[in-house]
Design an enzyme around this catalytic site. Structure first.
Site, PDB file in Angstrom:
ATOM      1  N   SER A  20      13.299  13.734   1.391  1.00 32.12           N
ATOM      2  CA  SER A  20      13.569  12.751   0.336  1.00 32.12           C
ATOM      3  C   SER A  20      14.995  12.886  -0.206  1.00 32.12           C
ATOM      4  O   SER A  20      15.468  13.983  -0.498  1.00 32.12           O
ATOM      5  CB  SER A  20      12.571  12.941  -0.811  1.00 32.12           C
ATOM      6  OG  SER A  20      12.958  12.118  -1.896  1.00 32.12           O
ATOM      7  N   LYS A  71       1.687   5.754  -1.984  1.00 33.85           N
ATOM      8  CA  LYS A  71       1.994   4.567  -2.804  1.00 33.85           C
ATOM      9  C   LYS A  71       0.747   3.772  -3.204  1.00 33.85           C
ATOM     10  O   LYS A  71       0.673   3.251  -4.317  1.00 33.85           O
ATOM     11  CB  LYS A  71       2.999   3.670  -2.084  1.00 33.85           C
ATOM     12  CG  LYS A  71       4.393   4.294  -1.968  1.00 33.85           C
ATOM     13  CD  LYS A  71       5.379   3.312  -1.378  1.00 33.85           C
ATOM     14  CE  LYS A  71       6.741   3.962  -1.168  1.00 33.85           C
ATOM     15  NZ  LYS A  71       7.729   3.021  -0.634  1.00 33.85           N
ATOM     16  N   ASN A  92       5.658   2.643  -6.324  1.00 29.62           N
ATOM     17  CA  ASN A  92       6.552   3.759  -5.981  1.00 29.62           C
ATOM     18  C   ASN A  92       7.124   4.420  -7.232  1.00 29.62           C
ATOM     19  O   ASN A  92       7.955   5.298  -7.155  1.00 29.62           O
ATOM     20  CB  ASN A  92       7.685   3.299  -5.051  1.00 29.62           C
ATOM     21  CG  ASN A  92       8.649   2.359  -5.732  1.00 29.62           C
ATOM     22  OD1 ASN A  92       8.287   1.703  -6.705  1.00 29.62           O
ATOM     23  ND2 ASN A  92       9.870   2.288  -5.256  1.00 29.62           N
ATOM     24  N   ASP A 108      10.668  -1.468  -4.872  1.00 21.86           N
ATOM     25  CA  ASP A 108      11.223  -1.699  -3.529  1.00 21.86           C
ATOM     26  C   ASP A 108      11.783  -3.115  -3.396  1.00 21.86           C
ATOM     27  O   ASP A 108      12.841  -3.322  -2.798  1.00 21.86           O
ATOM     28  CB  ASP A 108      10.155  -1.468  -2.452  1.00 21.86           C
ATOM     29  CG  ASP A 108       9.851   0.011  -2.274  1.00 21.86           C
ATOM     30  OD1 ASP A 108      10.697   0.847  -2.628  1.00 21.86           O
ATOM     31  OD2 ASP A 108       8.749   0.330  -1.770  1.00 21.86           O
ATOM     32  N   ALA A 136       6.186  -2.541   3.670  1.00 20.91           N
ATOM     33  CA  ALA A 136       7.597  -2.810   3.401  1.00 20.91           C
ATOM     34  C   ALA A 136       7.892  -4.309   3.525  1.00 20.91           C
ATOM     35  O   ALA A 136       8.720  -4.854   2.784  1.00 20.91           O
ATOM     36  CB  ALA A 136       8.470  -2.007   4.358  1.00 20.91           C
ATOM     37  N   GLY A 248      20.395   0.437   5.188  1.00 22.02           N
ATOM     38  CA  GLY A 248      19.284   0.676   4.272  1.00 22.02           C
ATOM     39  C   GLY A 248      19.629   1.456   3.016  1.00 22.02           C
ATOM     40  O   GLY A 248      18.796   1.594   2.105  1.00 22.02           O
TER      41      GLY A 248
HETATM   42  P1  ATR Z   1       5.153   0.215   6.041  1.00 23.84           P
HETATM   43  O1  ATR Z   1       4.203   0.283   4.899  1.00 23.84           O
HETATM   44  O2  ATR Z   1       6.282   1.216   5.962  1.00 23.84           O
HETATM   45  O3  ATR Z   1       5.664  -1.166   6.312  1.00 23.84           O
HETATM   46  P2  ATR Z   1       3.099   0.076   8.060  1.00 23.84           P
HETATM   47  O4  ATR Z   1       2.211  -0.621   7.134  1.00 23.84           O
HETATM   48  O5  ATR Z   1       2.526   1.158   8.931  1.00 23.84           O
HETATM   49  O6  ATR Z   1       4.333   0.739   7.314  1.00 23.84           O
HETATM   50  O7  ATR Z   1       3.813  -1.019   8.995  1.00 23.84           O
HETATM   51  C1  ATR Z   1       4.660  -0.683  10.022  1.00 23.84           C
HETATM   52  C2  ATR Z   1       5.206  -1.972  10.650  1.00 23.84           C
HETATM   53  O8  ATR Z   1       6.107  -1.613  11.682  1.00 23.84           O
HETATM   54  C3  ATR Z   1       4.138  -2.843  11.278  1.00 23.84           C
HETATM   55  O9  ATR Z   1       4.514  -4.196  11.107  1.00 23.84           O
HETATM   56  C4  ATR Z   1       4.218  -2.432  12.757  1.00 23.84           C
HETATM   57  O10 ATR Z   1       3.777  -3.423  13.663  1.00 23.84           O
HETATM   58  P3  ATR Z   1       2.207  -3.573  14.048  1.00 23.84           P
HETATM   59  O11 ATR Z   1       1.522  -4.087  12.823  1.00 23.84           O
HETATM   60  O12 ATR Z   1       2.185  -4.576  15.139  1.00 23.84           O
HETATM   61  O13 ATR Z   1       1.762  -2.209  14.450  1.00 23.84           O
HETATM   62  C5  ATR Z   1       5.702  -2.238  12.903  1.00 23.84           C
HETATM   63  N1  ATR Z   1       6.116  -1.388  14.020  1.00 23.84           N
HETATM   64  C6  ATR Z   1       6.087  -0.047  14.072  1.00 23.84           C
HETATM   65  N2  ATR Z   1       6.608   0.381  15.252  1.00 23.84           N
HETATM   66  C7  ATR Z   1       6.977  -0.723  15.949  1.00 23.84           C
HETATM   67  C8  ATR Z   1       7.593  -0.942  17.238  1.00 23.84           C
HETATM   68  N3  ATR Z   1       7.921   0.070  18.035  1.00 23.84           N
HETATM   69  N4  ATR Z   1       7.805  -2.209  17.620  1.00 23.84           N
HETATM   70  C9  ATR Z   1       7.485  -3.246  16.814  1.00 23.84           C
HETATM   71  N5  ATR Z   1       6.913  -3.104  15.590  1.00 23.84           N
HETATM   72  C10 ATR Z   1       6.660  -1.861  15.163  1.00 23.84           C
END
Ligand code: ATR
Length: 284
Positions: A20, A71, A92, A108, A136, A248
């Site tokens: 963090s 969260k 958060n 966020d 996110a 970011g």
């Molecule tokens: P967060 O809360 O950080 O957004 P999350 O709810 O686990 O985390 O969501 C991760 C996102 O990244 C999802 O939209 C995921 O796509 P899927 O819903 O199809 O799984 C996306 N993601 C993660 N790795 C990916 C990759 N290699 N290519 C495309 N999308 C990816």
């Protein structure tokens, strides 16, 4: 040295917590603004989250920042929540009020909104491609709606998740939400004024997204909410294509400002000096 803030203590709670940047970020502002306070990193596993937060409140902490994986649990623990936390179903930031109430906020969306305001011209009436449909992406939709984006294409690897997200948030938004499969990137990318990656792809230890950026217009801006590494493969590719990019770190700094204000009662500023301080740590 004049001290203000009367020794206020706040925390950042996550699991794991060692990566963090919050202690460094808040530490910079505490020094700069000469506030007598501290932000303590606390590694807390899932099963101990609620108990720990309640103990911190009893111990006199002013509040905590909450990061992965807590969260949603933080939102559940809050007695009152702001609209952003309600919409995201996640908080958060937990603020401990003197009457015992715990207030949950989600900063966020504010972080992304302010990063976009600082990094590009108005989004009013513009078209955005949002990559990802997780937590996110929810926050990002809120920010894009507030900034007046006309259309947001939500592109996700699993299209059904993009459809669910558009159904859940669409009715409350002015922006038109258009869910698609990420496989349809080439069909819609040419219309984008802005592309935002909210997926974890490209993060240290994760494979990058494989996208053909030649289909984007020369005026498209590309933003990645991932900040480790600061220059993600997506941003590197976009720069190579001559596009404007936003990393970011802007979102990270701007989402922290409301927390600092809530914990220590002083409004901090996002400055080039803060960015340089964090960049140094990220590169170390
Ligand atoms: P967060 O809360 O950080 O957004 P999350 O709810 O686990 O985390 O969501 C991760 C996102 O990244 C999802 O939209 C995921 O796509 P899927 O819903 O199809 O799984 C996306 N993601 C993660 N790795 C990916 C990759 N290699 N290519 C495309 N999308 C990816």
């Amino acid at each position: 040295m004049t001290l203000t803030g009367a020794g206020k203590i706040a925390g950042v709670v996550g699991w794991p917590i060692r990566h963090s940047l919050s202690p460094l970020l808040h530490g910079y502002w505490l020094d700069e603004l000469k506030v007598d306070g501290a932000l303590v990193p606390l590694g807390v596993p899932r099963e101990d989250f609620a108990r720990t937060v309640l103990a911190l409140r009893r111990a006199g902490f002013t509040g905590v920042n909450v990061t992965v994986p807590h969260k949603e649990a933080a939102f559940a623990l809050a007695h009152v929540a702001d609209a952003a936390a309600e919409m995201a179903g996640a908080a958060n930031l937990l603020i401990f009020h003197p009457d015992g109430r715990i207030e949950g906020r989600n900063t966020d969306a504010v972080g992304l909104r302010e990063s976009l305001r600082a990094g590009m011209s108005s989004l009013h009436g513009k078209t955005v491609l949002l990559l990802g449909a997780g937590g996110a992406a929810r926050g990002a939709l809120l920010a894009l709606n507030e900034l007046g984006a006309a259309k947001v294409h939500i592109l996700n690897r699993h299209a059904d998740k993009a459809v669910s997200l558009a159904r859940a948030l669409g009715p409350a938004m002015q922006s038109e939400l258009l869910p698609e499969s990420l496989a349809h990137w080439r069909d819609v990318a040419g219309a984008a004024d802005l592309v935002i990656n909210t997926t974890s792809a490209g993060m240290k230890g994760h494979a990058p997204l494989e996208l053909d950026l030649t289909v984007l217009r020369d005026t498209t801006t590309v933003l990645d909410i991932v900040y480790n590494p600061l220059e993600t493969p997506l941003l590197k590719q976009a720069k190579g294509r001559g596009l404007k990019t936003i990393d970011g770190l802007g979102m990270l700094m701007h989402q922290a400002a409301p927390s600092f204000e809530a914990f220590f009662g002083v409004t901090p500023k996002v400055t080039p000096g803060l960015r340089a301080h964090l960049e140094k740590a990220l590169h170390a």
